[in-house]
Design a protein around this motif. Structure first.
Motif, PDB file in Angstrom:
ATOM      1  N   UNK A   1       0.828  -1.210   0.000  1.00 63.61           N
ATOM      2  CA  UNK A   1       0.000   0.000   0.000  1.00 63.61           C
ATOM      3  C   UNK A   1       0.858   1.255   0.000  1.00 63.61           C
ATOM      4  N   UNK A   2       1.945   1.249   0.769  1.00 56.65           N
ATOM      5  CA  UNK A   2       2.847   2.396   0.783  1.00 56.65           C
ATOM      6  C   UNK A   2       3.488   2.649  -0.570  1.00 56.65           C
ATOM      7  N   UNK A   3       3.921   1.566  -1.211  1.00 54.55           N
ATOM      8  CA  UNK A   3       4.529   1.705  -2.548  1.00 54.55           C
ATOM      9  C   UNK A   3       3.505   2.241  -3.539  1.00 54.55           C
ATOM     10  N   UNK A   4       2.291   1.714  -3.504  1.00 57.72           N
ATOM     11  CA  UNK A   4       1.250   2.186  -4.426  1.00 57.72           C
ATOM     12  C   UNK A   4       0.884   3.645  -4.153  1.00 57.72           C
TER      13      UNK A   4
ATOM     14  N   UNK B   1       2.962   5.974  -2.983  1.00 57.04           N
ATOM     15  CA  UNK B   1       4.042   6.791  -3.529  1.00 57.04           C
ATOM     16  C   UNK B   1       3.988   6.845  -5.054  1.00 57.04           C
ATOM     17  N   UNK B   2       3.641   5.729  -5.678  1.00 55.49           N
ATOM     18  CA  UNK B   2       3.528   5.705  -7.138  1.00 55.49           C
ATOM     19  C   UNK B   2       2.395   6.622  -7.593  1.00 55.49           C
ATOM     20  N   UNK B   3       1.277   6.604  -6.870  1.00 52.17           N
ATOM     21  CA  UNK B   3       0.142   7.455  -7.244  1.00 52.17           C
ATOM     22  C   UNK B   3       0.501   8.924  -7.131  1.00 52.17           C
ATOM     23  N   UNK B   4       1.196   9.308  -6.054  1.00 49.76           N
ATOM     24  CA  UNK B   4       1.609  10.707  -5.889  1.00 49.76           C
ATOM     25  C   UNK B   4       2.576  11.097  -7.001  1.00 49.76           C
ATOM     26  N   UNK B   5       3.532  10.231  -7.288  1.00 46.32           N
ATOM     27  CA  UNK B   5       4.506  10.520  -8.339  1.00 46.32           C
ATOM     28  C   UNK B   5       3.811  10.649  -9.695  1.00 46.32           C
ATOM     29  N   UNK B   6       2.855   9.764  -9.974  1.00 50.82           N
ATOM     30  CA  UNK B   6       2.155   9.789 -11.257  1.00 50.82           C
ATOM     31  C   UNK B   6       1.315  11.052 -11.401  1.00 50.82           C
ATOM     32  N   UNK B   7       0.605  11.423 -10.345  1.00 53.25           N
ATOM     33  CA  UNK B   7      -0.223  12.627 -10.412  1.00 53.25           C
ATOM     34  C   UNK B   7       0.617  13.887 -10.578  1.00 53.25           C
ATOM     35  N   UNK B   8       1.828  13.866 -10.036  1.00 50.08           N
ATOM     36  CA  UNK B   8       2.690  15.037 -10.130  1.00 50.08           C
ATOM     37  C   UNK B   8       3.402  15.113 -11.482  1.00 50.08           C
ATOM     38  N   UNK B   9       3.773  13.959 -12.045  1.00 52.58           N
ATOM     39  CA  UNK B   9       4.552  13.978 -13.285  1.00 52.58           C
ATOM     40  C   UNK B   9       3.700  13.916 -14.544  1.00 52.58           C
TER      41      UNK B   9
END
Length: 66
Positions: A33-36, A38-46
């Motif tokens: 869940x933590x990895x997902x 972080x991936x979601x935050x990174x994806x929304x930002x990039x």
């Protein structure tokens, strides 16, 4: 029939190595869940940056081809 049972049983045994034991499943799920997250935050930002960059590249290629 017994030979088929043993063949299936011995072919499934290596797959159990990929599954975590039940006692550490909660830690595994929390880590996943933590990895997902972080991936979601990174994806929304990039994603907007990538979209802007690609639109600039396509626009410049279209402008050059005219």
């Amino acid at each position: 029939m017994l030979q088929l049972f043993f063949a299936v049983a011995f072919s499934v045994v290596p797959l159990t190595l990929y599954l975590p034991p039940i006692r550490s499943l909660n830690l595994f799920v929390d880590t996943l869940e933590g990895v997902l997250r972080h991936i979601a935050v990174f994806t929304l930002r990039t994603y907007p940056r990538i979209r802007l960059g690609l639109s600039r590249v396509i626009r410049s290629l279209f402008h050059i081809s005219r």
